[in-house]
Design a protein around this motif. Sequence first.
Motif, PDB file in Angstrom:
ATOM      1  N   TYR A 218       0.809  -1.230   0.000  1.00 30.87           N
ATOM      2  CA  TYR A 218       0.000   0.000   0.000  1.00 30.87           C
ATOM      3  C   TYR A 218       0.838   1.275   0.000  1.00 30.87           C
ATOM      4  O   TYR A 218       0.573   2.198  -0.775  1.00 30.87           O
ATOM      5  CB  TYR A 218      -0.947   0.009   1.204  1.00 30.87           C
ATOM      6  CG  TYR A 218      -1.875  -1.174   1.266  1.00 30.87           C
ATOM      7  CD1 TYR A 218      -2.343  -1.783   0.109  1.00 30.87           C
ATOM      8  CD2 TYR A 218      -2.296  -1.685   2.488  1.00 30.87           C
ATOM      9  CE1 TYR A 218      -3.192  -2.866   0.159  1.00 30.87           C
ATOM     10  CE2 TYR A 218      -3.157  -2.777   2.554  1.00 30.87           C
ATOM     11  CZ  TYR A 218      -3.600  -3.364   1.398  1.00 30.87           C
ATOM     12  OH  TYR A 218      -4.450  -4.435   1.466  1.00 30.87           O
TER      13      TYR A 218
ATOM     14  N   TYR B 113     -11.142   1.604   2.914  1.00 32.85           N
ATOM     15  CA  TYR B 113     -11.992   0.475   3.336  1.00 32.85           C
ATOM     16  C   TYR B 113     -11.725   0.060   4.776  1.00 32.85           C
ATOM     17  O   TYR B 113     -12.647  -0.414   5.451  1.00 32.85           O
ATOM     18  CB  TYR B 113     -11.910  -0.723   2.373  1.00 32.85           C
ATOM     19  CG  TYR B 113     -10.574  -1.387   2.215  1.00 32.85           C
ATOM     20  CD1 TYR B 113     -10.077  -2.274   3.155  1.00 32.85           C
ATOM     21  CD2 TYR B 113      -9.811  -1.147   1.077  1.00 32.85           C
ATOM     22  CE1 TYR B 113      -8.856  -2.898   2.982  1.00 32.85           C
ATOM     23  CE2 TYR B 113      -8.588  -1.768   0.893  1.00 32.85           C
ATOM     24  CZ  TYR B 113      -8.117  -2.638   1.844  1.00 32.85           C
ATOM     25  OH  TYR B 113      -6.909  -3.251   1.675  1.00 32.85           O
ATOM     26  N   TYR B 114     -10.470   0.243   5.243  1.00 31.81           N
ATOM     27  CA  TYR B 114     -10.223  -0.090   6.652  1.00 31.81           C
ATOM     28  C   TYR B 114     -11.005   0.846   7.568  1.00 31.81           C
ATOM     29  O   TYR B 114     -11.543   0.422   8.592  1.00 31.81           O
ATOM     30  CB  TYR B 114      -8.734  -0.013   6.984  1.00 31.81           C
ATOM     31  CG  TYR B 114      -7.925  -1.137   6.380  1.00 31.81           C
ATOM     32  CD1 TYR B 114      -8.186  -2.463   6.705  1.00 31.81           C
ATOM     33  CD2 TYR B 114      -6.910  -0.871   5.478  1.00 31.81           C
ATOM     34  CE1 TYR B 114      -7.458  -3.493   6.137  1.00 31.81           C
ATOM     35  CE2 TYR B 114      -6.171  -1.896   4.910  1.00 31.81           C
ATOM     36  CZ  TYR B 114      -6.447  -3.202   5.248  1.00 31.81           C
ATOM     37  OH  TYR B 114      -5.717  -4.222   4.685  1.00 31.81           O
TER      38      TYR B 114
HETATM   39 FE   LIG Z   1      -5.954  -4.533   2.801  1.00 36.52          FE
END
Ligand SMILES: [Fe+2]
Length: 328
Positions: free
Chosen positions: A159, A215-216
């Motif tokens: 990421y 999304y986290y």
């Molecule tokens: Fe992830």
Amino acid sequence: MKKLVVALLVSVSAVANAETLTILTDRPAVRLQPLVEQFKKEKGVDVIVVEKAYADMETQLVAEGTAPTADLIYIKDLVLLDKAVKKDLFQPLTNASVKARVLPAMKDHNDNWVAVSYRARTLVYDASRVDVSDIKSYEDLADSKFAGRICLRTSGGTYNVALIANLVVNKGETAAKDIFAGILSNLATDVFKNDTLMMQAIATGVCDIGIANTYYLGQAVAANPNFPVKPLFVNQDSTGVHTNGTGVGVVKHSQKAALAQEFIALMLTDSAQLHLSSQHMEYPAAVGLTANTLIANWGTFKVDAANWSIVGEQVPAAERIIKELDYK
Ligand SMILES: [Fe+2]
């Protein structure tokens, strides 16, 4: 008798082969199940979904060479999509409607893959402790006023590699390195194993601000509507916020390219887009669609115009920066 059994097995496998499509994915296979059922109903074709990590997919497809047992690859991240391109695992998409369906920045410039869903990787903060009115960009986190106030996850995984690669595209390698050096110098504590632990540190006051995948945060807010961490979409007056996400492409030597692209077209229909993106609290990659989960409450935002494949090309530069800064 033995010959007959062998002949029967060969013919059964030939029939099965003609009527099946196999997809390798590092996302949970169960999420594709409604599409698998729809494809069977509409086309009479069985779709076999095999779940495995990208590294295992790559090993399999390289070993299988010109006789692959899979037709599609569906993976979670632009860094992995770039690896697959470099390993020559795809054949170009030719289906014009597939190519036209996806946001311009989120399809390979050589038609190797198209995105299915995406997230922003942006700033997250505790609104009770941070005035964000003068924070506009990732580089603002390098300002000394944030000394001892920032949390980050490790450079492991992909990421932050993708984020730094995007900074390299927009600012050049030297400036991207300076920005991340500044951010690292402002850390409140050691880096965290993942974004979720990092956001919990913000929520509990260990630090005030960090960088996470949307999304986290969506998942954290779904679990606890009072979770105090908010998103701040940066670069809205400039290049747009960094995005990353899932992509799908046809395996290089698959003999079923046309059929495989029909399955991709199904993945890009409105209903499939909303289903697949909502399962991970991501945004749909199809043009003109908005998320149908709580992340939609955060509003729309400008996404970085840099094509994911151009960002992928800067992964080696990002890895250099990470090494030179000793970012663990
Ligand atoms: Fe992830």
